[in-house]
Design a protein around this motif. Structure first.
Motif, PDB file in Angstrom:
ATOM      1  N   GLU A  44       0.777  -1.413   0.050  1.00  0.00           N
ATOM      2  CA  GLU A  44       0.034  -0.059  -0.124  1.00  0.00           C
ATOM      3  C   GLU A  44       0.984   1.331  -0.002  1.00  0.00           C
ATOM      4  O   GLU A  44       1.749   1.392   0.735  1.00  0.00           O
ATOM      5  N   ASP A  46       1.231   5.487  -0.092  1.00  0.00           N
ATOM      6  CA  ASP A  46       0.783   6.828   0.307  1.00  0.00           C
ATOM      7  C   ASP A  46       1.614   8.075  -0.271  1.00  0.00           C
ATOM      8  O   ASP A  46       2.904   7.573   0.106  1.00  0.00           O
ATOM      9  N   SER A  66       5.351   3.180   1.841  1.00  0.00           N
ATOM     10  CA  SER A  66       4.823   1.963   1.518  1.00  0.00           C
ATOM     11  C   SER A  66       4.750   1.037   2.809  1.00  0.00           C
ATOM     12  O   SER A  66       5.476   1.153   3.546  1.00  0.00           O
ATOM     13  N   ARG A  77      -8.313  -2.949   3.328  1.00  0.00           N
ATOM     14  CA  ARG A  77      -7.892  -1.797   3.141  1.00  0.00           C
ATOM     15  C   ARG A  77      -8.980  -0.637   2.454  1.00  0.00           C
ATOM     16  O   ARG A  77      -9.787  -0.954   1.670  1.00  0.00           O
ATOM     17  N   ARG A  85      -3.852   7.115  -2.145  1.00  0.00           N
ATOM     18  CA  ARG A  85      -3.487   5.919  -2.012  1.00  0.00           C
ATOM     19  C   ARG A  85      -3.683   4.849  -3.075  1.00  0.00           C
ATOM     20  O   ARG A  85      -4.458   5.188  -3.749  1.00  0.00           O
ATOM     21  N   TYR A  86      -2.744   4.158  -3.338  1.00  0.00           N
ATOM     22  CA  TYR A  86      -2.824   3.087  -4.435  1.00  0.00           C
ATOM     23  C   TYR A  86      -2.071   1.837  -3.840  1.00  0.00           C
ATOM     24  O   TYR A  86      -1.622   1.883  -2.873  1.00  0.00           O
ATOM     25  N   TRP A  87      -2.343   0.645  -4.565  1.00  0.00           N
ATOM     26  CA  TRP A  87      -1.659  -0.372  -4.071  1.00  0.00           C
ATOM     27  C   TRP A  87      -0.848  -1.237  -5.345  1.00  0.00           C
ATOM     28  O   TRP A  87      -1.152  -0.862  -6.494  1.00  0.00           O
TER      29      TRP A  87
END
Length: 235
Positions: A44, A46, A66, A77, A85-87
């Motif tokens: 994850e 940010d 991370s 999540r 935010r992304y993954w």
């Protein structure tokens, strides 16, 4: 003049004695990504703004933080707009030529929070809608995140039961369950036939290639240009 009973605070009046209730639609995408093999980890990411300092006098510096999702019990999540935010699904054992892990990035789209009370029958049957992303270790029997028969159940028989096993998620065959949808505040224009709504998300290579892959594309315009120049000179 329309009767007062034609309206409701919980929807939009779309016709005489007809109102369309406000509601939400949820779709769950099962993403079984094998990035350079099956030994993957979900991270994850940010974005963090650095404070103004001697090294950052104009306040333009951004960095990323991370967090590896290490076990199923930590895998529920939520999207965070403030940190964009992304993954990423990375292969911790494979590197590109620049020294970073090969990866693919899940770019959230249409990520909406559930506004159902957690004690409601619908939520009890499908608590998977309570978070944006879930991660599980691959299991061929785990196919339906709300259980095999959600409309006939009184409780979840799907994803929340699966993660109770708390399987490790680092360097293994992982599956992402991405929850997205439509927060539908109804309109008069939706009646009697609703127009198409389009929602989506992106999967982008993130260091999976050593360079922009379009740099290897054939130059299809070179021959066409040559013929054009010949025609212009009369040859």
């Amino acid at each position: 003049m329309e009767n007062e009973d034609d309206s409701s605070p919980y929807g939009t009046t779309v016709d005489r004695r007809t109102y369309a209730p406000f509601h939400q639609h949820f779709i769950i995408a099962k993403l079984d990504l094998d990035i350079d093999g099956e030994e993957n980890t979900v991270v994850e990411v940010d974005s963090v703004a650095a404070p103004i300092s001697e090294d950052n006098p104009y306040g333009l510096a951004l960095s990323t933080r991370s967090t590896a999702i290490e076990t199923e019990s930590r895998s529920a999540r939520d999207f965070n707009w403030e940190t964009q935010r992304y993954w990423k699904v990375i292969n911790p054992n494979r590197m590109n030529r620049h020294g970073s892990n090969t990866a693919y990035k899940l770019v959230p789209g249409a990520a909406i929070p559930s506004m159902l009370d957690s004690s409601s029958p619908v939520y009890q049957r499908a608590p998977v809608i309570g978070h944006t992303v879930w991660v599980t270790a691959y299991d061929d029997a785990e196919r339906w995140p709300a259980g095999d028969y959600p409309t006939q159940s009184s409780g979840d028989t799907g994803l929340t039961r699966w993660i109770a096993e708390d399987a490790p998620l680092v360097g293994t065959d992982v599956v992402l369950w991405y929850v997205f949808g439509i927060h539908h505040i109804t309109r008069i224009e939706d009646w009697p036939i609703m127009p198409v709504d389009i929602i989506s998300f992106w999967l982008k290579p993130f260091g999976f290639f050593d360079q922009n892959p379009s740099l290897d594309a054939p130059n299809t315009m070179s021959d066409m240009g040559g013929h054009s120049r010949a025609e212009d000179t009369g040859r």
